[in-house]
Scaffold this active site. Structure first.
Site, PDB file in Angstrom:
ATOM      1  N   LYS A 294       0.761  -1.157   0.049  1.00  0.00           N
ATOM      2  CA  LYS A 294      -0.016   0.089  -0.056  1.00  0.00           C
ATOM      3  C   LYS A 294       0.753   1.455  -0.084  1.00  0.00           C
ATOM      4  O   LYS A 294       1.114   1.808   1.049  1.00  0.00           O
ATOM      5  CB  LYS A 294      -0.945  -0.060   1.205  1.00  0.00           C
ATOM      6  CG  LYS A 294      -2.068   0.992   0.913  1.00  0.00           C
ATOM      7  CD  LYS A 294      -3.069   0.655   2.127  1.00  0.00           C
ATOM      8  CE  LYS A 294      -4.083   1.811   2.298  1.00  0.00           C
ATOM      9  NZ  LYS A 294      -4.917   2.133   1.095  1.00  0.00           N
TER      10      LYS A 294
HETATM   11  N1  PMP Z   1      -7.755  -1.463  -2.834  1.00  0.00           N
HETATM   12  C1  PMP Z   1      -7.169  -0.392  -2.815  1.00  0.00           C
HETATM   13  C2  PMP Z   1      -6.479   0.126  -4.060  1.00  0.00           C
HETATM   14  C3  PMP Z   1      -7.253   0.325  -1.641  1.00  0.00           C
HETATM   15  O1  PMP Z   1      -6.711   1.653  -1.590  1.00  0.00           O
HETATM   16  C4  PMP Z   1      -7.903  -0.097  -0.558  1.00  0.00           C
HETATM   17  C5  PMP Z   1      -8.174   0.730   0.393  1.00  0.00           C
HETATM   18  N2  PMP Z   1      -7.053   0.497   1.576  1.00  0.00           N
HETATM   19  C6  PMP Z   1      -8.494  -1.537  -0.717  1.00  0.00           C
HETATM   20  C7  PMP Z   1      -8.416  -2.060  -1.980  1.00  0.00           C
HETATM   21  C8  PMP Z   1      -9.424  -2.153   0.258  1.00  0.00           C
HETATM   22  O2  PMP Z   1      -8.352  -2.393   1.311  1.00  0.00           O
HETATM   23  P1  PMP Z   1      -8.818  -2.387   2.927  1.00  0.00           P
HETATM   24  O3  PMP Z   1     -10.191  -3.464   3.092  1.00  0.00           O
HETATM   25  O4  PMP Z   1      -7.854  -3.163   3.906  1.00  0.00           O
HETATM   26  O5  PMP Z   1      -9.219  -1.112   3.522  1.00  0.00           O
END
Ligand code: PMP
Length: 306
Positions: free
Chosen positions: A158
């Site tokens: 991320k």
């Molecule tokens: N994909 C992307 C590109 C994101 O930015 C997010 C948000 N963090 C998610 C998926 C979903 O991840 P999460 O459920 O861990 O927030």
């Protein structure tokens, strides 16, 4: 402008206006940062709790590991920083944004000569795609922008720089009158939204793209998989062709910010009946029970802010 109150900056709680970096910080020029988005929920019993804090911190440190950023804090110190930030700001519910980034020293591409710095901000934030969207669904389009191929930028990190792709997807969708954009992967199969994972319901089964679909390993997606199993539903990680978006009975997006947001149409083609589907509603209800502390089985996912 978001109002954050005090911000944890390299181990110290600073006043909002004092939390500043130099304009020559490496991250500003090259996107060399890794971050998380975490939610703080107000529980039904009146306490506040951070949802799946451990998993978010693990993913943050994993993202940093991929980019060879040595975090100058232990995970426990970082977790304490998050709880201190919430407490000092007397926040009861909202969003928490930790960011670890390369600071200021050299401006060559090689990031390793720069200090690794960290901030934690927290603020009140409601439904990311709108309260109305949570209830009735949002209109999305398939983006003309693809997610990067697996041997280009690692989707499991991320990392700040990855969100340039997300920004293109989001701006294009908004410009065309949609609320969110869905990206395909480099092969043209379904990947994810600009900031959400995706689930499709087809013939009573739940389908979501596999790890190797250039998408983030979402923590909310993992929650949904566990809820679905509890409800006795079949969940499959499958490579999904674009046209499944037009043939699905229900579609919803998952994310810490987006929570569980139904999709009412894709490229102006109605999904199912064109509003929130029954399975989506059921999973949403179970999700909100968990995050509000009403499901004993998942109590350990909640870090209570004392
Ligand atoms: N994909 C992307 C590109 C994101 O930015 C997010 C948000 N963090 C998610 C998926 C979903 O991840 P999460 O459920 O861990 O927030």
């Amino acid at each position: 402008m978001i109002e954050t109150g005090r911000i944890w900056f390299n181990g110290e709680l600073k006043e909002h206006d004092d939390a500043k970096v130099h304009v020559l910080s490496h991250v500003l020029h090259y996107g060399s940062g890794c971050f998380e988005g975490i939610r703080l929920y107000k529980l039904k019993n009146g306490k506040s709790a951070v949802f799946r804090l451990k998993e978010h911190i693990d993913r943050l440190y994993d993202s940093c590991k991929i980019y060879k950023m040595e975090v100058p804090y232990t995970k426990d110190e970082f977790i304490k920083g998050i709880l201190d930030t919430i407490k000092t700001n007397k926040l009861e519910a909202g969003y928490i944004r930790p960011l670890i980034f390369r600071g200021y020293n050299q401006l060559g591409v090689n990031p390793t000569c720069n200090p690794v710095e960290a901030i934690i901000a927290a603020w009140k934030w409601g439904a990311y795609l709108g309260e109305e969207g949570l209830k009735n669904g949002i209109k999305v389009c398939v983006s003309s922008w693809r997610r990067p191929a697996p041997n280009t930028l690692p989707a499991l990190a991320k990392a700040s720089g990855n969100y340039l792709s997300s920004q293109l997807i989001k701006m294009e969708a908004l410009d065309m009158g949609f609320e969110e954009g869905l990206a395909l992967d480099y092969l043209g199969n379904i990947s994810e939204g600009s900031g959400e994972n995706i689930f499709l319901v087809k013939n009573g089964e739940l389908l979501t793209p596999p790890m190797a679909s250039s998408s983030l390993a979402g923590i909310t997606r993992d929650v949904v998989v566990k809820i679905a199993k509890d409800l006795g539903l079949v969940v499959k990680y499958e490579t999904l062709p674009r046209e499944f978006l037009y043939l699905a009975d229900e579609i919803f997006l998952t994310g810490t910010a987006a929570e569980i947001t139904p999709v009412s149409s894709v490229d102006n083609i109605k999904v199912g009946c064109g509003s929130r589907g029954e399975m989506t509603k059921k999973i949403q209800e179970e999700f909100f029970k968990i995050v509000e502390g009403e499901n004993e089985k998942y109590r350990e996912w909640l870090t209570i802010v004392e």
